[in-house]
Scaffold this motif. Structure first.
Motif: not given
Length: 137
Positions: A75-76, A97-102, A107-109
């Motif tokens: 999720t998220g 591109c340098g990219y990030a993700k989250s 339940g853990e980020p």
């Protein structure tokens, strides 16, 4: 606006639409469908994240992402460009591109980052992605 700046803005808009497809939630299939607009039908997508490269055509790339992003195990999720460089010559371009993700999983980020190289070509319908290669950390 000079053609060079206009082209760069159009190229970045295509790249932004590509990244916008990678957001989890109930509209994941709709967002993923937009990939068919920004990718050439014969585009090649290659993940270098793993023991050996994995190659995808457009449909084999989209299908598992719709399942993953539309499901409830992760999720998220979202992915975004942190840095980008556009190199263009005539009707071809590359965006590094340098990219990030989250996201949250169990339940853990979670967080990650990586790099993508996108090759684009100018078509009669505008700039389209012909190839993508990426690696994640």
């Amino acid at each position: 606006m000079p053609a060079d700046e206009s082209d760069d803005l159009q190229i970045r808009a295509v790249v932004d639409r590509f990244f916008a497809a990678f957001v989890s939630g109930p509209d994941a299939a709709v967002r993923a469908d937009d990939l068919r607009t920004v990718l050439l039908p014969e585009a090649l997508l290659v993940s270098a994240a793993g023991a050996a490269p994995t190659s995808y055509d457009v449909e084999s790339f989209i299908a598992p992402r719709v399942t993953l992003l539309g499901g409830d195990t992760m999720t998220g999720f979202r992915e975004w460009v942190e840095t980008a460089r556009v190199d263009r010559f005539g009707d071809i371009a590359q965006v590094w591109c340098g990219y990030a993700k989250s996201w949250r999983q169990d339940g853990e980020p979670r967080h990650g980052s990586g790099a993508k190289s996108l090759q684009l070509v100018r078509t009669t319908a505008g700039w389209r992605i012909s190839a993508v290669v990426w690696d994640d950390l």
